[in-house]
Design a protein around this motif. Structure first.
Motif, mmCIF file in Angstrom:
data_model
loop_
_atom_site.group_PDB
_atom_site.id
_atom_site.type_symbol
_atom_site.label_atom_id
_atom_site.label_comp_id
_atom_site.label_asym_id
_atom_site.label_seq_id
_atom_site.Cartn_x
_atom_site.Cartn_y
_atom_site.Cartn_z
ATOM 1 N N ILE A 41 13.071 13.221 7.020
ATOM 2 C CA ILE A 41 11.725 13.359 6.465
ATOM 3 C C ILE A 41 11.774 13.750 4.995
ATOM 4 O O ILE A 41 11.017 13.252 4.171
ATOM 5 C CB ILE A 41 10.917 14.400 7.282
ATOM 6 C CG1 ILE A 41 10.690 13.851 8.691
ATOM 7 C CG2 ILE A 41 9.595 14.719 6.605
ATOM 8 C CD1 ILE A 41 10.087 14.841 9.652
ATOM 9 N N SER A 42 12.719 14.638 4.627
ATOM 10 C CA SER A 42 12.731 15.168 3.264
ATOM 11 C C SER A 42 13.687 14.430 2.326
ATOM 12 O O SER A 42 13.484 14.429 1.121
ATOM 13 C CB SER A 42 13.086 16.657 3.270
ATOM 14 O OG SER A 42 14.377 16.850 3.817
ATOM 15 N N ASP A 43 14.730 13.791 2.847
ATOM 16 C CA ASP A 43 15.712 13.111 2.001
ATOM 17 C C ASP A 43 15.454 11.608 1.991
ATOM 18 O O ASP A 43 14.727 11.076 2.829
ATOM 19 C CB ASP A 43 17.133 13.368 2.520
ATOM 20 C CG ASP A 43 17.553 14.831 2.396
ATOM 21 O OD1 ASP A 43 16.767 15.628 1.856
ATOM 22 O OD2 ASP A 43 18.660 15.156 2.847
ATOM 23 N N GLN A 44 16.088 10.931 1.039
ATOM 24 C CA GLN A 44 15.988 9.471 0.986
ATOM 25 C C GLN A 44 16.878 8.870 2.060
ATOM 26 O O GLN A 44 18.069 9.176 2.136
ATOM 27 C CB GLN A 44 16.410 8.957 -0.385
ATOM 28 C CG GLN A 44 16.332 7.449 -0.494
ATOM 29 C CD GLN A 44 16.650 6.956 -1.887
ATOM 30 O OE1 GLN A 44 16.395 7.637 -2.857
ATOM 31 N NE2 GLN A 44 17.206 5.767 -1.966
ATOM 32 N N SER A 63 10.251 18.150 13.520
ATOM 33 C CA SER A 63 10.567 16.955 12.729
ATOM 34 C C SER A 63 10.769 15.755 13.640
ATOM 35 O O SER A 63 10.397 14.639 13.293
ATOM 36 C CB SER A 63 11.829 17.175 11.900
ATOM 37 O OG SER A 63 11.653 18.229 10.993
ATOM 38 N N ASN A 90 16.801 16.542 11.931
ATOM 39 C CA ASN A 90 15.722 15.574 11.706
ATOM 40 C C ASN A 90 14.990 15.777 10.388
ATOM 41 O O ASN A 90 14.459 14.820 9.829
ATOM 42 C CB ASN A 90 14.724 15.616 12.866
ATOM 43 C CG ASN A 90 15.296 14.984 14.115
ATOM 44 O OD1 ASN A 90 16.175 14.126 14.040
ATOM 45 N ND2 ASN A 90 14.810 15.404 15.260
ATOM 46 N N HIS A 91 14.979 17.002 9.877
ATOM 47 C CA HIS A 91 14.268 17.227 8.625
ATOM 48 C C HIS A 91 14.862 16.406 7.485
ATOM 49 O O HIS A 91 14.183 16.056 6.532
ATOM 50 C CB HIS A 91 14.215 18.718 8.265
ATOM 51 C CG HIS A 91 15.527 19.300 7.842
ATOM 52 N ND1 HIS A 91 16.016 19.177 6.568
ATOM 53 C CD2 HIS A 91 16.446 20.004 8.544
ATOM 54 C CE1 HIS A 91 17.194 19.775 6.493
ATOM 55 N NE2 HIS A 91 17.486 20.288 7.685
ATOM 56 N N LYS A 92 16.163 16.033 7.598
ATOM 57 C CA LYS A 92 16.788 15.202 6.558
ATOM 58 C C LYS A 92 16.141 13.822 6.502
ATOM 59 O O LYS A 92 16.020 13.230 5.447
ATOM 60 C CB LYS A 92 18.288 15.090 6.782
ATOM 61 C CG LYS A 92 19.026 16.404 6.555
ATOM 62 C CD LYS A 92 20.506 16.223 6.534
ATOM 63 C CE LYS A 92 21.071 15.729 5.262
ATOM 64 N NZ LYS A 92 20.867 16.436 4.027
#
Length: 166
Positions: free
Chosen positions: A53-56, A2, A49-51
């Motif tokens: 990419i996947s979250d607002q 990510s 880091n995925h937050k």
């Protein structure tokens, strides 16, 4: 992985002011799996880091200009609404970290239960510590209201007591 997407896309960079899950912070480091974010309370958060990419996520720094903020206040019924507007604009105009362009403006937002409600909109480039500016404005507004005999009301209720008949 990510972290690689974040670095390649450039949507978030070190130094950016971001908001995620109602937390505002300054990105201090981006690694492959996590990023470090310094909050307004000077706490360091380690965020996967995925937050990003996947979250607002709001990137306040992406604006590159001033951002609009607001302060709300209610005044007593019977207040001179034009004087209220003048005081609110004066408070914004006199603060060194409130931008003159675009100009601040005032909206008369509602006839509340106990007050006439107003919102002062102002622009600033100082996003990270905006709470301090909002607080300064409230102090200034309170001082100007006192000098101009404008009252900030407190909620009032009528209570009717029923007595038992003997």
């Amino acid at each position: 992985t990510s972290g690689i997407f974040i670095l390649i896309e450039g949507t978030i960079s070190v130094g950016d002011i971001i908001e995620a899950d109602d937390i505002v912070g300054k990105v201090t480091e981006i690694s492959l799996r996590t990023s470090k974010v310094l909050t307004r309370d000077d706490t360091v958060l380690i965020i996967p880091n995925h937050k990003f990419i996947s979250d607002q996520v709001i990137n306040w720094s992406d604006n590159k200009n001033e951002t609009r903020f607001s302060v709300t206040v209610g005044v007593a019924y019977g207040s001179d609404v034009q004087l209220v507007k003048k005081c609110l604009l004066q408070a914004a105009h006199e603060h060194s970290q409130v931008s003159n362009t675009p100009e601040s403006n005032v909206r008369f937002t509602d006839f509340g239960d106990s007050s006439l409600d107003f919102e002062l909109f102002f622009w600033s480039e100082h996003v990270f510590r905006i709470g301090e500016i909002e607080s300064d404005l409230r102090f200034s507004i309170n001082d100007l209201f006192i000098k101009n005999n404008i009252t900030i009301p407190f909620p009032q209720r009528d209570v009717h007591m029923l007595t038992a008949q003997a």
